[in-house]
Design a protein around this motif. Structure first.
Motif, PDB file in Angstrom:
ATOM      1  N   ARG A  54      31.390  53.903  46.823  1.00 57.05           N
ATOM      2  CA  ARG A  54      30.980  52.782  46.171  1.00 57.05           C
ATOM      3  C   ARG A  54      30.012  53.513  44.881  1.00 57.05           C
ATOM      4  O   ARG A  54      30.167  53.342  43.800  1.00 57.05           O
ATOM      5  CB  ARG A  54      30.339  51.667  46.494  1.00 57.05           C
ATOM      6  N   TRP A  70      33.349  45.668  41.040  1.00 51.70           N
ATOM      7  CA  TRP A  70      33.161  45.890  42.396  1.00 51.70           C
ATOM      8  C   TRP A  70      32.851  44.578  42.950  1.00 51.70           C
ATOM      9  O   TRP A  70      31.660  44.467  43.041  1.00 51.70           O
ATOM     10  CB  TRP A  70      32.789  46.981  42.670  1.00 51.70           C
ATOM     11  N   ASP A  76      32.857  48.641  52.193  1.00 54.20           N
ATOM     12  CA  ASP A  76      32.790  50.069  51.585  1.00 54.20           C
ATOM     13  C   ASP A  76      32.957  50.940  52.711  1.00 54.20           C
ATOM     14  O   ASP A  76      32.948  50.815  53.841  1.00 54.20           O
ATOM     15  CB  ASP A  76      31.383  50.256  50.764  1.00 54.20           C
TER      16      ASP A  76
END
Length: 356
Positions: A54, A70, A76
């Motif tokens: 990320r 996002w 993640d």
């Protein structure tokens, strides 16, 4: 009575008070951490090591001047990453492996070509949210522009832009701004006027610049004229105007415009098929255009021949996303056409092989 001395004291006091006020804190977020990512032109470098995905994507989006969508609830991961001069498109394929993602692209008009850059990177559920950034055909109005049906300009403004573009003595910045305006807003009457005037005046360089306007056209108002000129390719395969008009249809990027190109492949001569392929490789990455290219690559929409499917695959390869990557992998494993299967395998290897 306010003297100069007292006024100076007041100014100094205010200055001292301003200096004592703390500056606003920089918002905390992924970009606050060192990420070891560098963008040079259209190439990406990542220093080897354990990195949060990320954070890397956020850093890449910032370097590109792109928005990142996002969702907060998207899981993640941290993994080993390393890149050395990897093209942006391929870097995105690697960084976003395993999640749904897509890119909204913006056009950068250059004097000799159009260059495409990510305007927004959408990940997870955001990848399939139509119109999240506004603009026509899922394109943000502040990047690719009010491209096709949106936006308007007076004839005088468009003629002034045309004059700037056609004059090689104009500064490059002025000509770039002019071709951007013309690409977005030139309609059929203006194109017809410019083409007729410069086709007969004997100035080959000026006529070539007029055809460049036709190639870059993104205005749906010009589609009827582009279709008329593009139809000439059947009887005049070498016609510069017909070839430019085919690329103009691809540049508009609407589903009907793409269909006019795709539907001709299977019955076209070799010369015409080459012009159709060149047009597909100039397709604007609108959502409808990418959907039409995926469908053609799969052999749908009446696109059964290898030539049209291979051309669609090569056009898609310029703008990968999760759907394109999955399609390429599927075709590489099980497509009935040896040529399509081999080309898909090449793309799959190119996108997924170990990075330098």
């Amino acid at each position: 009575m306010v003297t100069n001395a007292s006024l100076s004291g007041i100014v100094l006091a205010i200055a001292g008070w301003i200096a004592s006020v703390p500056s606003p804190a920089t918002p905390a977020g992924p970009s606050a951490e060192p990420v070891g990512l560098r963008l040079d032109g259209d190439r990406v470098w990542i220093e080897p090591g354990q990195r949060n995905r990320r954070i890397l994507i956020d850093a890449l989006a910032r370097a590109l001047g792109a928005r990142l969508n996002w969702p907060a609830d998207l899981p993640d991961r941290t993994a080993d990453y390393a890149m050395s001069g990897v093209p942006v498109e391929r870097a995105l394929v690697h960084l976003l492996y395993g999640v749904d993602w897509t890119v909204v692209w913006r056009a950068e008009q250059l004097p000799d070509r159009v260059r495409w850059w990510p305007a927004e990177i959408r990940v997870g559920a955001a990848a399939r949210t139509p119109g999240a950034t506004g603009g026509h055909n899922d394109l943000p109005s502040d990047t690719l522009g009010e491209s096709t049906s949106a936006g308007a300009a007076s004839p005088s403004v468009l003629r002034e832009a045309a004059a700037r573009w056609l004059d090689p003595a104009e500064p490059e910045q002025a000509r770039t701004a002019a071709i951007d305006t013309l690409a977005r807003l030139a309609d059929a009457p203006l194109l017809a006027e410019l083409e007729a005037a410069h086709r007969v005046d004997g100035d080959v360089a000026a006529y070539t610049r007029v055809l460049e306007i036709v190639r870059r056209c993104r205005s749906e108002a010009a589609v009827p004229l582009l279709s008329q000129w593009a139809a000439e390719i059947v009887n005049q395969p070498g016609s510069p105007r017909a070839r430019a008009a085919l690329q103009g249809l691809a540049s508009v990027g609407s589903a009907p415009a793409l269909d006019q190109i795709l539907d001709q492949f299977d019955t076209a001569s070799d010369d015409v098929r080459a012009a159709l392929r060149d047009a597909l490789l100039a397709a604007t990455p609108t959502a409808p255009a990418l959907a039409a290219l995926r469908s053609a690559a799969e052999g749908r929409r009446g696109a059964a021949g290898d030539d049209v499917r291979l051309a669609a695959l090569d056009s898609l390869a310029r703008f990968p996303d999760a759907l394109a990557v999955e399609l390429v992998r599927r075709l590489s494993r099980s497509d009935l056409s040896p040529a399509v299967r081999a080309r898909a395998a090449e793309l799959a290897q190119e996108w997924t092989q170990p990075l330098p």
